[in-house]
Design an enzyme around this catalytic site. Structure first.
Site, PDB file in Angstrom:
ATOM      1  N   SER A 124       0.833  -1.209   0.000  1.00  0.00           N
ATOM      2  CA  SER A 124       0.000   0.000   0.000  1.00  0.00           C
ATOM      3  C   SER A 124       0.864   1.253   0.000  1.00  0.00           C
ATOM      4  O   SER A 124       1.957   1.260   0.569  1.00  0.00           O
ATOM      5  CB  SER A 124      -0.883  -0.017   1.265  1.00  0.00           C
ATOM      6  OG  SER A 124      -1.491   1.254   1.458  1.00  0.00           O
ATOM      7  N   TYR A 148      -1.927  -0.528  10.618  1.00  0.00           N
ATOM      8  CA  TYR A 148      -2.185  -1.191   9.318  1.00  0.00           C
ATOM      9  C   TYR A 148      -1.019  -0.913   8.372  1.00  0.00           C
ATOM     10  O   TYR A 148      -0.443  -1.842   7.799  1.00  0.00           O
ATOM     11  CB  TYR A 148      -3.495  -0.677   8.707  1.00  0.00           C
ATOM     12  CG  TYR A 148      -3.561  -0.904   7.221  1.00  0.00           C
ATOM     13  CD1 TYR A 148      -3.347   0.157   6.333  1.00  0.00           C
ATOM     14  CD2 TYR A 148      -3.772  -2.161   6.690  1.00  0.00           C
ATOM     15  CE1 TYR A 148      -3.359  -0.041   4.973  1.00  0.00           C
ATOM     16  CE2 TYR A 148      -3.791  -2.371   5.321  1.00  0.00           C
ATOM     17  CZ  TYR A 148      -3.590  -1.307   4.465  1.00  0.00           C
ATOM     18  OH  TYR A 148      -3.587  -1.517   3.101  1.00  0.00           O
ATOM     19  N   LYS A 152       2.127  -3.420   6.591  1.00  0.00           N
ATOM     20  CA  LYS A 152       2.523  -3.498   5.182  1.00  0.00           C
ATOM     21  C   LYS A 152       4.028  -3.249   5.044  1.00  0.00           C
ATOM     22  O   LYS A 152       4.743  -3.976   4.349  1.00  0.00           O
ATOM     23  CB  LYS A 152       1.742  -2.469   4.357  1.00  0.00           C
ATOM     24  CG  LYS A 152       0.273  -2.774   4.200  1.00  0.00           C
ATOM     25  CD  LYS A 152       0.043  -4.093   3.461  1.00  0.00           C
ATOM     26  CE  LYS A 152      -1.434  -4.373   3.233  1.00  0.00           C
ATOM     27  NZ  LYS A 152      -1.658  -5.678   2.574  1.00  0.00           N
TER      28      LYS A 152
HETATM   29  C1  WQD Z   1      -9.546   9.500   0.728  1.00  0.00           C
HETATM   30  C2  WQD Z   1      -9.728  10.989   0.966  1.00  0.00           C
HETATM   31  C3  WQD Z   1     -10.019  11.572   3.281  1.00  0.00           C
HETATM   32  C4  WQD Z   1     -13.865   9.462   3.727  1.00  0.00           C
HETATM   33  C5  WQD Z   1      -6.914   4.443   2.854  1.00  0.00           C
HETATM   34  C6  WQD Z   1      -5.764   3.597   3.318  1.00  0.00           C
HETATM   35  C7  WQD Z   1      -5.107   2.938   2.131  1.00  0.00           C
HETATM   36  C8  WQD Z   1      -6.136   2.165   1.367  1.00  0.00           C
HETATM   37  C9  WQD Z   1      -7.229   3.105   0.894  1.00  0.00           C
HETATM   38  C10 WQD Z   1      -6.253  -0.121   2.117  1.00  0.00           C
HETATM   39  C11 WQD Z   1      -8.966  11.525   2.173  1.00  0.00           C
HETATM   40  C12 WQD Z   1     -11.293  11.874   2.491  1.00  0.00           C
HETATM   41  C13 WQD Z   1     -12.674   9.979   3.214  1.00  0.00           C
HETATM   42  C14 WQD Z   1     -14.902  10.350   4.121  1.00  0.00           C
HETATM   43  C15 WQD Z   1     -13.535  12.209   3.475  1.00  0.00           C
HETATM   44  N1  WQD Z   1      -6.679   1.139   2.175  1.00  0.00           N
HETATM   45  N2  WQD Z   1     -12.525  11.324   3.083  1.00  0.00           N
HETATM   46  N3  WQD Z   1     -14.703  11.704   3.973  1.00  0.00           N
HETATM   47  O1  WQD Z   1      -7.290   7.332   3.633  1.00  0.00           O
HETATM   48  O2  WQD Z   1      -6.432   7.877   1.289  1.00  0.00           O
HETATM   49  O3  WQD Z   1      -6.430   5.512   2.079  1.00  0.00           O
HETATM   50  O4  WQD Z   1      -7.808   3.682   2.088  1.00  0.00           O
HETATM   51  O5  WQD Z   1      -5.493  -0.617   1.328  1.00  0.00           O
HETATM   52  O6  WQD Z   1      -4.101   2.071   2.597  1.00  0.00           O
HETATM   53  O7  WQD Z   1      -4.797   4.451   3.916  1.00  0.00           O
HETATM   54  O8  WQD Z   1      -8.593   6.624   1.566  1.00  0.00           O
HETATM   55  O9  WQD Z   1     -10.945   6.828   0.897  1.00  0.00           O
HETATM   56  O10 WQD Z   1     -10.382   6.833   3.385  1.00  0.00           O
HETATM   57  O11 WQD Z   1      -9.807   8.832   1.974  1.00  0.00           O
HETATM   58  O12 WQD Z   1     -13.365  13.438   3.349  1.00  0.00           O
HETATM   59  O13 WQD Z   1     -15.998   9.958   4.605  1.00  0.00           O
HETATM   60  O14 WQD Z   1     -11.115  11.247   1.231  1.00  0.00           O
HETATM   61  O15 WQD Z   1      -9.747  12.590   4.226  1.00  0.00           O
HETATM   62  O16 WQD Z   1      -8.518  12.829   1.870  1.00  0.00           O
HETATM   63  P1  WQD Z   1      -7.152   6.951   2.204  1.00  0.00           P
HETATM   64  P2  WQD Z   1     -10.007   7.227   1.989  1.00  0.00           P
END
Ligand code: WQD
Length: 329
Positions: A124, A148, A152
């Site tokens: 990741s 998490y 990785k």
């Molecule tokens: C994306 C953006 C949030 C939800 C994580 C893990 C990564 C992978 C993918 C496993 C960010 C914003 C999110 C919400 C929001 N997982 N957001 N409101 O955190 O980049 O990555 O998930 O493999 O390893 O780290 O993904 O989709 O949670 O967030 O504003 O309800 O959307 O702040 O900027 P992230 P995400």
């Protein structure tokens, strides 16, 4: 080739199993169904019109693995099985370290015992921590922001030490950025249990009326519009990247980013979803989410230069496919 896909009934594993079958490989899946549904096996077979061998089991169970490796000649392994909720990993660190590290070590041990030649590991972009994008494979692995991500990074280091001793095994570490979207058939997609942690499945639940509005975690980052910027990659592109890595794997260990090389903000994702699907997404700006970083997108030159692979699908394709899958759930 006979490919063992761990976690092959999950979101990314199921899409990768489809692409492996489409490319003429035979697929054996082990999955404990802790975050996936048994009926997905039938959907993979329906899409590809090919049969799969399925074992319900846990990759940390060495006896379960031995049974599979003794029953089949395995040419390659793709290891998806693992716990992956960032927030949950903060609440339950030991569960994450035990599950994710023991599964990787048990599987690597089985590959050595049964002389498997290729091991593809689902890593990741989280391993990069809070560094300046674009993220490149040669960057040092600084501390990640959650257990998490640490599992990785640690798994990568374990595999790098294994390859120093066992040169017959080839290993590739694939660092995913943000996988989103769904198979165009509408049969496969991201269907997290409970309230989604990730942005796109949360948006599709709002579009469906199951959730009232999207909470945007902060708009005071140093980005184009203050909201978080990420490199979203269509899950089908991601799956095809695995097939390219497996089929072109050289000896030793290689690391590749799987992304598009482009960053998109949260507000841009909302606007794109509304434009593509004609549905308004109400949202409210709230506080930053602990552990989030402002910007994360990939340098994708290495996999393009070495394997001739690049993502082709756009954010609009991802959001159209994600909604098409959600609405039929
Ligand atoms: C994306 C953006 C949030 C939800 C994580 C893990 C990564 C992978 C993918 C496993 C960010 C914003 C999110 C919400 C929001 N997982 N957001 N409101 O955190 O980049 O990555 O998930 O493999 O390893 O780290 O993904 O989709 O949670 O967030 O504003 O309800 O959307 O702040 O900027 P992230 P995400």
């Amino acid at each position: 080739m006979n490919i063992l896909v761990t976690g092959g009934v999950g979101y990314i594993g199921s899409h990768t199993s489809v692409e492996l079958l489409n490319n003429g490989h035979d697929v054996i899946i082990i999955d404990n169904l802790s975050n996936s549904k048994r009926e997905t096996v039938g959907k993979i077979e329906q899409i590809t019109q090919k049969k799969i061998t399925f074992y319900q089991g846990d990759v940390t169970d060495k006896q379960a693995l031995a049974k599979i490796f003794q029953a089949h000649h395995i040419d390659g392994v793709i290891h998806f099985a693992g716990l992956k909720a960032v927030g949950e990993s903060v609440d339950k660190p030991l569960l994450y370290y035990q599950n994710n590290l023991i599964s990787t070590m048990a599987l690597a041990e089985a590959c050595l015992t049964y002389e498997v030649k290729q091991f593809v590991f689902s890593s990741s972009a989280t391993v990069y921590g809070d560094q300046t994008s674009p993220m490149h494979e040669t960057m040092p692995l600084l501390s990640t922001t959650n257990p998490y991500g640490e599992t990785k990074a640690m798994s990568e280091r374990i595999l790098q030490d294994v390859i120093k001793k066992h040169r017959k095994l080839s290993i590739v570490l694939l660092r995913y950025f943000n996988p989103v979207g769904a198979h165009s058939s509408g049969l496969l997609g991201e269907d997290p249990s409970g309230i989604p942690n990730n942005l796109v499945p949360y948006i599709t639940k709002v579009a469906k009326g199951e959730l009232e509005k999207l909470f945007v975690y902060g708009n005071d980052y140093d980005t184009v519009d203050g909201t978080g910027v990420r490199d979203y990659i269509h899950v089908v592109d991601l799956a095809k990247g695995h097939v390219a890595a497996l089929e072109k794997l050289k000896s030793g260990l290689e690391i590749y980013n799987l992304g598009t090389g482009k960053g998109t903000s949260v507000l841009e994702m909302i606007e794109a979803f509304e434009a593509v699907n004609g549905i308004s997404i109400p949202y409210q700006i709230t506080e930053r989410r602990p552990g989030d970083i402002a910007t994360c997108y990939a340098d994708v030159s290495k996999i393009k230069d070495q394997l001739g692979w690049s993502a082709t699908l756009k954010v609009e394709d991802m959001l159209r496919d994600a909604w098409q899958f959600e609405r039929q759930l």
